[in-house]
Scaffold this motif. Structure first.
Motif, PDB file in Angstrom:
ATOM      1  N   ILE A   1      -0.943   3.841  -5.653  1.00 25.17           N
ATOM      2  CA  ILE A   1       0.344   4.284  -5.112  1.00 25.17           C
ATOM      3  C   ILE A   1       0.890   3.138  -4.267  1.00 25.17           C
ATOM      4  N   GLU A   2       2.038   2.588  -4.696  1.00 27.84           N
ATOM      5  CA  GLU A   2       2.561   1.366  -4.105  1.00 27.84           C
ATOM      6  C   GLU A   2       3.634   1.626  -3.040  1.00 27.84           C
ATOM      7  N   TRP A   3       4.071   2.857  -2.927  1.00 30.19           N
ATOM      8  CA  TRP A   3       5.007   3.266  -1.868  1.00 30.19           C
ATOM      9  C   TRP A   3       4.897   4.781  -1.756  1.00 30.19           C
ATOM     10  N   PHE A   4       5.166   5.310  -0.572  1.00 33.85           N
ATOM     11  CA  PHE A   4       4.940   6.744  -0.356  1.00 33.85           C
ATOM     12  C   PHE A   4       6.217   7.570  -0.277  1.00 33.85           C
ATOM     13  N   ASP A   5       7.322   6.973   0.148  1.00 32.31           N
ATOM     14  CA  ASP A   5       8.544   7.769   0.338  1.00 32.31           C
ATOM     15  C   ASP A   5       9.750   6.963  -0.107  1.00 32.31           C
ATOM     16  N   PRO A   6      10.123   7.115  -1.401  1.00 34.88           N
ATOM     17  CA  PRO A   6       9.511   7.951  -2.427  1.00 34.88           C
ATOM     18  C   PRO A   6       8.272   7.276  -3.012  1.00 34.88           C
TER      19      PRO A   6
ATOM     20  N   TYR B   1       2.731  -4.084   3.112  1.00 28.52           N
ATOM     21  CA  TYR B   1       1.991  -3.582   4.270  1.00 28.52           C
ATOM     22  C   TYR B   1       0.600  -4.197   4.337  1.00 28.52           C
ATOM     23  N   GLY B   2       0.184  -4.559   5.543  1.00 28.02           N
ATOM     24  CA  GLY B   2      -1.196  -4.906   5.788  1.00 28.02           C
ATOM     25  C   GLY B   2      -2.040  -3.649   5.905  1.00 28.02           C
ATOM     26  N   LEU B   3      -3.316  -3.830   6.196  1.00 27.13           N
ATOM     27  CA  LEU B   3      -4.249  -2.703   6.176  1.00 27.13           C
ATOM     28  C   LEU B   3      -3.873  -1.610   7.171  1.00 27.13           C
ATOM     29  N   GLU B   4      -3.624  -1.969   8.425  1.00 31.95           N
ATOM     30  CA  GLU B   4      -3.369  -0.951   9.435  1.00 31.95           C
ATOM     31  C   GLU B   4      -2.040  -0.251   9.205  1.00 31.95           C
ATOM     32  N   ALA B   5      -1.030  -0.985   8.772  1.00 33.43           N
ATOM     33  CA  ALA B   5       0.251  -0.349   8.464  1.00 33.43           C
ATOM     34  C   ALA B   5       0.106   0.600   7.282  1.00 33.43           C
ATOM     35  N   ALA B   6      -0.691   0.195   6.285  1.00 33.93           N
ATOM     36  CA  ALA B   6      -0.937   1.061   5.124  1.00 33.93           C
ATOM     37  C   ALA B   6      -1.661   2.330   5.551  1.00 33.93           C
ATOM     38  N   ARG B   7      -2.637   2.177   6.458  1.00 30.69           N
ATOM     39  CA  ARG B   7      -3.379   3.351   6.933  1.00 30.69           C
ATOM     40  C   ARG B   7      -2.451   4.320   7.671  1.00 30.69           C
ATOM     41  N   ALA B   8      -1.595   3.775   8.535  1.00 36.10           N
ATOM     42  CA  ALA B   8      -0.686   4.621   9.300  1.00 36.10           C
ATOM     43  C   ALA B   8       0.277   5.360   8.378  1.00 36.10           C
ATOM     44  N   ASP B   9       0.766   4.673   7.349  1.00 39.73           N
ATOM     45  CA  ASP B   9       1.698   5.330   6.428  1.00 39.73           C
ATOM     46  C   ASP B   9       0.979   6.366   5.570  1.00 39.73           C
ATOM     47  N   ALA B  10      -0.254   6.070   5.181  1.00 45.34           N
ATOM     48  CA  ALA B  10      -1.043   7.069   4.447  1.00 45.34           C
ATOM     49  C   ALA B  10      -1.275   8.304   5.311  1.00 45.34           C
ATOM     50  N   ASP B  11      -1.584   8.088   6.566  1.00 42.45           N
ATOM     51  CA  ASP B  11      -1.785   9.229   7.476  1.00 42.45           C
ATOM     52  C   ASP B  11      -0.524  10.082   7.560  1.00 42.45           C
ATOM     53  N   ALA B  12       0.636   9.433   7.555  1.00 44.71           N
ATOM     54  CA  ALA B  12       1.904  10.159   7.653  1.00 44.71           C
ATOM     55  C   ALA B  12       2.189  10.973   6.394  1.00 44.71           C
ATOM     56  N   HIS B  13       1.546  10.618   5.285  1.00 42.33           N
ATOM     57  CA  HIS B  13       1.751  11.338   4.021  1.00 42.33           C
ATOM     58  C   HIS B  13       0.448  11.975   3.545  1.00 42.33           C
ATOM     59  N   ALA B  14      -0.393  12.337   4.495  1.00 40.51           N
ATOM     60  CA  ALA B  14      -1.728  12.844   4.175  1.00 40.51           C
ATOM     61  C   ALA B  14      -1.682  14.110   3.326  1.00 40.51           C
ATOM     62  N   LYS B  15      -0.760  15.012   3.604  1.00 43.74           N
ATOM     63  CA  LYS B  15      -0.710  16.270   2.848  1.00 43.74           C
ATOM     64  C   LYS B  15      -0.412  16.015   1.379  1.00 43.74           C
TER      65      LYS B  15
ATOM     66  N   ASP C   1      -5.165  -4.062   2.166  1.00 39.14           N
ATOM     67  CA  ASP C   1      -4.162  -5.021   2.638  1.00 39.14           C
ATOM     68  C   ASP C   1      -3.359  -5.453   1.415  1.00 39.14           C
ATOM     69  N   ALA C   2      -2.348  -4.645   1.094  1.00 38.32           N
ATOM     70  CA  ALA C   2      -1.590  -4.874  -0.135  1.00 38.32           C
ATOM     71  C   ALA C   2      -0.743  -6.130  -0.055  1.00 38.32           C
ATOM     72  N   SER C   3      -0.175  -6.397   1.100  1.00 34.04           N
ATOM     73  CA  SER C   3       0.699  -7.554   1.244  1.00 34.04           C
ATOM     74  C   SER C   3      -0.027  -8.856   0.909  1.00 34.04           C
ATOM     75  N   SER C   4      -1.260  -8.983   1.355  1.00 36.74           N
ATOM     76  CA  SER C   4      -1.994 -10.226   1.157  1.00 36.74           C
ATOM     77  C   SER C   4      -2.582 -10.368  -0.239  1.00 36.74           C
TER      78      SER C   4
ATOM     79  N   ALA D   1      -9.934  -3.815   3.241  1.00 37.35           N
ATOM     80  CA  ALA D   1      -9.973  -2.571   2.467  1.00 37.35           C
ATOM     81  C   ALA D   1     -10.923  -1.606   3.169  1.00 37.35           C
ATOM     82  N   ALA D   2     -10.520  -0.340   3.236  1.00 38.82           N
ATOM     83  CA  ALA D   2     -11.346   0.640   3.948  1.00 38.82           C
ATOM     84  C   ALA D   2     -11.110   2.025   3.359  1.00 38.82           C
ATOM     85  N   ALA D   3     -12.127   2.865   3.471  1.00 36.93           N
ATOM     86  CA  ALA D   3     -12.004   4.247   3.015  1.00 36.93           C
ATOM     87  C   ALA D   3     -10.957   4.973   3.840  1.00 36.93           C
ATOM     88  N   TRP D   4     -10.245   5.879   3.177  1.00 39.03           N
ATOM     89  CA  TRP D   4      -9.230   6.675   3.859  1.00 39.03           C
ATOM     90  C   TRP D   4      -9.484   8.158   3.642  1.00 39.03           C
TER      91      TRP D   4
END
Length: 305
Positions: free
Chosen positions: A173-178, A229-243, A262-265, A298-301
Motif C-alpha cells: 500500500i503506497e498511500w493511505f488516503d486515498p 515517507y521515512g519509517l517513522e512518518a509511515a508508522r504514524a500514518d499507518a496508525d492513523a489508518h489502523a482500522k 522507509d519507503a522514501s529511501s 523496516a519494522a513490524a506494525w
C-alpha cells in the motif's frame, strides 16, 4: 562538467558513479548522500507538507496540479547562476519530482543552454539503464559498468536465496488516503524478493484503489510504504489508518506480517538504493534465508492499543 540534479534518485546516481564533484545543484527533496547536501537547492514545493495528513497532502497536490500544472517550482535565478552543462530530471510522475517540460520552460525563459537528461524509469531494468544514461551525459560512460555490475550481483544474490521458497502473497500500500497500490518497479521488487505481488502492475503507474477493492485479497503479508515517507512518518500514518488496515489484512496483521518501511529511501526512488529495498524485502518475507533488515529501515506494525 557541471551537473544539476532535480530529483533525489538522480543525485544518488551521480554519487554512485563517483561524479559528486561535478554536482553543482540539487532539488529541494534531495536528502542522500549527506556529503552532497551542501549544494544549492534549485526547486521548492508549492505548498508546505509539514504537519499535513496524507489526505490533506493529496488534496494539496491535486489543487496545485489544477492551479499550476505542477507541484513544484524552479528557482530560475539560482539555476542560471549555476550555469549547468547537464540537468537531470524526469517525466514519470509530475507529483514525485520536477517534470521535464517544466525544466525546458525554465531554460527557455532564461536562455540557459544545457542538456536535459530525463530519467524516465518504470522498471528495474530502466533504473539500471538510467545509471548508464547519467554516465554518458557526464562524458564518462565507463564508470557505469562497475556501479551497475555491483547492483546486479546483489540482486542475483537475493534471487538465489529465495528461488525455491514458497512465495507469500504480498499486498503493498503506497498511500493511505486515498489508498494506492504500488506500480512501476515495486511489484518487481516484491517478486525478486520471493513474494507474489497482489495489487499494482510492474511498469505501470501506481494506481488508486478503494479499501473495498483490496479488502478481499487476504494477503499473507502487508507492506506499508507511503510514498515519500521515512519509517517513522509511515508508522504514524499507518496508525492513523489502523482500522482500515486491520480490516483489509486481518490475518497478516494478526500474524505479525505487516511491516512499515522507509519507503522514501528504498522503494519510491528510481535510484541505486532500490537494491537495498529488495534486500530488505527478502529479509522480511524469508527471514530463514536472508538477514533481517535494520529496524531503522523496516519494522513490524500492529494497530496501536
Amino acid at each position: 562538467m557541471r551537473i544539476v540534479s532535480l530529483l533525489a534518485s538522480g543525485t544518488e546516481i551521480v554519487d554512485a558513479l563517483g561524479l559528486g564533484e561535478s554536482l553543482v545543484g540539487i532539488s529541494h527533496e534531495c536528502d542522500h548522500p549527506p556529503h552532497l547536501l551542501d549544494r544549492p537547492r534549485v526547486s521548492r514545493p508549492r505548498f508546505d507538507p509539514e504537519g499535513l495528513t496524507s489526505g490533506e497532502i493529496d488534496a494539496a497536490v491535486r489543487q496545485a496540479m489544477v492551479e499550476h500544472g505542477s507541484v513544484y517550482e524552479i528557482d530560475g535565478a539560482v539555476l542560471e547562476g549555476l550555469d549547468p552543462d547537464v540537468i537531470l530530471t524526469q517525466a514519470v510522475c509530475d507529483v514525485c519530482a520536477v517534470p521535464t517540460d517544466e525544466v525546458q520552460e525554465a531554460l527557455g525563459g532564461r536562455g540557459i543552454e544545457a542538456e536535459v537528461v530525463s530519467l524516465d524509469a518504470h522498471t528495474i531494468e530502466d533504473i539500471l539503464a538510467s545509471i548508464t544514461q547519467v554516465a554518458r551525459a557526464a562524458g564518462d560512460p565507463d564508470v557505469a559498468r562497475d556501479a551497475g555490475g555491483s547492483l546486479r550481483r546483489r540482486l542475483d544474490a537475493v534471487q538465489a536465496a529465495v528461488v525455491d521458497a514458497d512465495p507469500p502473497r504480498v499486498l503493498g500500500i503506497e498511500w493511505f488516503d486515498p489508498p494506492f497500490a504500488p506500480g512501476h518497479w515495486v511489484p518487481e521488487m516484491v517478486e525478486l524478493a520471493g513474494g507474489r505481488n497482489l495489487a499494482g502492475e510492474a511498469g505501470q503507474p501506481s494506481r488508486e484503489v478503494s479499501w473495498g477493492e483490496i479488502g478481499d485479497l487476504d494477503p499473507d503479508a502487508v507492506l506499508l510504504m507511503p510514498c515519500g515517507y521515512g519509517l517513522e512518518a509511515a508508522r504514524a500514518d499507518a496508525d492513523a489508518h489502523a482500522k482500515q488496515l486491520a480490516r483489509v489484512a486481518p490475518r497478516a496483521v494478526g500474524e505479525g506480517r505487516a511491516w512499515v518501511v522507509d519507503a522514501s529511501s528504498y522503494f519510491n526512488r528510481s535510484g541505486p538504493r532500490f537494491v537495498t529495498g529488495v534486500e530488505i524485502l527478502g529479509g522480511l518475507l524469508h527471514p530463514d534465508r536472508l538477514p533481517a533488515p535494520d529496524p531503522a529501515v523496516a519494522a513490524a506494525w500492529s494497530p496501536p492499543a
